[in-house]
Design a protein around this motif. Structure first.
Motif, PDB file in Angstrom:
ATOM      1  N   LYS A   4      36.217  31.089   7.169  1.00 17.55           N
ATOM      2  CA  LYS A   4      36.915  30.620   5.962  1.00 17.55           C
ATOM      3  C   LYS A   4      36.011  30.712   4.736  1.00 17.55           C
ATOM      4  CE  LYS A   4      39.109  26.588   3.827  1.00 17.55           C
ATOM      5  NZ  LYS A   4      40.011  27.448   3.042  1.00 17.55           N
ATOM      6  N   GLY A   5      34.763  30.230   4.879  1.00 17.61           N
ATOM      7  CA  GLY A   5      33.838  30.268   3.755  1.00 17.61           C
ATOM      8  C   GLY A   5      33.582  31.687   3.293  1.00 17.61           C
ATOM      9  N   ASP A  26      36.998  43.550  -4.735  1.00 18.08           N
ATOM     10  CA  ASP A  26      37.047  44.973  -4.385  1.00 18.08           C
ATOM     11  C   ASP A  26      36.350  45.271  -3.050  1.00 18.08           C
ATOM     12  OD1 ASP A  26      38.536  45.722  -6.580  1.00 18.08           O
ATOM     13  OD2 ASP A  26      36.764  46.033  -7.833  1.00 18.08           O
ATOM     14  N   VAL A  27      35.816  44.250  -2.417  1.00 17.05           N
ATOM     15  CA  VAL A  27      35.314  44.392  -1.048  1.00 17.05           C
ATOM     16  C   VAL A  27      36.429  43.910  -0.121  1.00 17.05           C
ATOM     17  CG1 VAL A  27      33.618  43.653   0.670  1.00 17.05           C
ATOM     18  CG2 VAL A  27      32.895  44.094  -1.686  1.00 17.05           C
ATOM     19  N   LYS A  28      36.965  44.807   0.666  1.00 18.10           N
ATOM     20  CA  LYS A  28      38.137  44.518   1.499  1.00 18.10           C
ATOM     21  C   LYS A  28      37.755  44.386   2.976  1.00 18.10           C
ATOM     22  CE  LYS A  28      40.824  45.144  -2.115  1.00 18.10           C
ATOM     23  NZ  LYS A  28      41.492  43.995  -2.782  1.00 18.10           N
ATOM     24  N   ILE A  29      38.303  43.361   3.626  1.00 14.44           N
ATOM     25  CA  ILE A  29      38.115  43.193   5.077  1.00 14.44           C
ATOM     26  C   ILE A  29      39.224  43.961   5.790  1.00 14.44           C
ATOM     27  CG2 ILE A  29      37.982  41.568   6.999  1.00 14.44           C
ATOM     28  CD1 ILE A  29      37.129  39.414   4.973  1.00 14.44           C
ATOM     29  N   ALA A  64      36.839  36.935  -1.584  1.00 14.65           N
ATOM     30  CA  ALA A  64      38.009  37.186  -2.437  1.00 14.65           C
ATOM     31  C   ALA A  64      37.742  36.763  -3.876  1.00 14.65           C
ATOM     32  CB  ALA A  64      39.209  36.435  -1.879  1.00 14.65           C
ATOM     33  N   LYS A  65      36.929  35.720  -4.038  1.00 15.76           N
ATOM     34  CA  LYS A  65      36.629  35.197  -5.372  1.00 15.76           C
ATOM     35  C   LYS A  65      35.520  35.992  -6.066  1.00 15.76           C
ATOM     36  CE  LYS A  65      34.841  30.966  -7.547  1.00 15.76           C
ATOM     37  NZ  LYS A  65      34.355  29.581  -7.296  1.00 15.76           N
ATOM     38  N   ALA A  73      28.886  35.889   2.174  1.00 13.30           N
ATOM     39  CA  ALA A  73      29.761  36.685   1.307  1.00 13.30           C
ATOM     40  C   ALA A  73      29.028  37.138   0.052  1.00 13.30           C
ATOM     41  CB  ALA A  73      31.000  35.875   0.928  1.00 13.30           C
ATOM     42  N   ASP A  74      28.235  36.249  -0.529  1.00 14.38           N
ATOM     43  CA  ASP A  74      27.473  36.605  -1.724  1.00 14.38           C
ATOM     44  C   ASP A  74      26.465  37.717  -1.424  1.00 14.38           C
ATOM     45  OD1 ASP A  74      28.822  34.775  -3.288  1.00 14.38           O
ATOM     46  OD2 ASP A  74      27.327  33.182  -3.032  1.00 14.38           O
TER      47      ASP A  74
END
Length: 316
Positions: free
Chosen positions: A175-176, A187-190, A182-183, A145-146
């Motif tokens: 989940k990770g 502004d990056v939407k799945i 989200a955190k 995600a990062d």
């Protein structure tokens, strides 16, 4: 001849002393392993080869190496068979983290320590295992995600290709990734998530559907590089790959090569050789009564186009 006999007696005495000192193991430790599905991808094939080599190199280990072929019922039967063989430890790479819990409990109740490898057991099974050995899949999802946040400068619309439904690694990596995304960059939407079942061809078909459904896709997160490259291949065929950032996990050789070409943004470096060796050593340590962490993780750093020269090309 007398000298040889004395050496033999001394050696036998030393082994007996070691056996008594360990309290749980004799001259040779019989360790059984039931794997998830060796034929499904090169990671698991490489893991099995490394495990066999590590076991063969240790004269104190007698390994019984089994493969469930992705079949939960078969894996349960294999665990039961290893219990009947009275092995001193059982290593389980779960086909399904929840479904194997009753069989793992039976092994635990029979006094046989169970080590879970690579993909963890469901929460209700944790009291029945001696240790987990493998990657921290929640953290891998966060690392991915990062990388996605950085690659998209904190904004964009993405799709996700998850692993096999019900498989703990797939659940934890998703989940990770979702929690961290989200955190770290809300502004990056799945836009959509579909399973690729750890299969490159299926993931390519999933991505083909995504490309038809969504005229704009800024990024793709795949739970491993095998699936990520399948998605990349679909995007290349559609002429849309240059507009998409591809992020995966478990850096496969194909992912490494795509990264080198500038087609693949980043992944998480995970060695099946380290995975296999760590699992075997954890089982040996448990048998010998050593203090072993319940969650025995090994390191899985980020790998991107910028730092990939610090890593060797994966052997799988």
């Amino acid at each position: 001849m007398k000298r040889s006999m004395k050496a033999l007696v001394a050696g036998t005495t030393a082994v007996a002393t070691l056996a008594l000192a360990g309290g749980a193991w004799a001259e040779q430790m019989k360790i059984g392993i039931t794997q998830n599905n060796v034929g499904v991808d090169s990671y698991q094939t490489t893991y099995e080869k490394a495990f066999k080599e590590a076991a063969a190199a240790n004269p104190d280990v007698d390994a019984v190496v089994l493969d469930a072929g992705g079949d939960v019922a078969r894996q349960i039967a294999q665990i039961q068979d290893l219990v009947q063989q009275k092995v001193q430890a059982i290593i389980v790479w779960p086909t399904n983290g929840k479904a194997v819990v009753p069989a793992v409990k039976k092994a635990h109740d029979a006094g046989i320590p169970v080590i879970i490898t690579n993909s963890n057991i469901a929460e209700q099974g944790m009291p029945f295992i001696a240790a987990f050995s493998g990657p921290n899949n929640i953290e891998q999802g966060k690392e991915a995600a990062d990388m996605m946040c950085t690659g998209l400068n904190g904004k964009g619309d993405i799709v996700q290709i998850s692993g096999k439904p019900g498989y703990t690694t797939a659940i934890e990596r998703q989940k990770g990734f979702e929690d961290e995304l989200a955190k770290a960059c809300p502004d990056v939407k799945i836009m959509d998530t579909q399973p690729g079942d750890w299969n490159r061809e299926k993931s390519q078909r999933v991505m083909e559907d995504f490309l038809v459904k969504y005229p704009k896709i800024d990024g793709v997160y795949a739970a491993d590089d095998n699936m990520g490259v399948g998605a990349l291949n679909a995007a290349k065929a559609a002429g849309r790959a240059k507009d998409i950032k591809f992020v995966g996990a478990t850096n496969f050789a194909v992912g490494y090569e795509a990264m080198k070409k500038g087609e693949y943004y980043g992944s998480v470096y995970q060695s099946p050789i380290d995975d296999a060796k760590n699992a075997l050593q954890t089982a040996i340590d448990v048998i010998q009564g050593k203090d072993v962490p319940k969650m025995n993780y090994f390191k899985t750093p980020q790998i991107t186009q910028e730092n990939m020269d610090q890593f060797k090309k994966p052997a799988f």
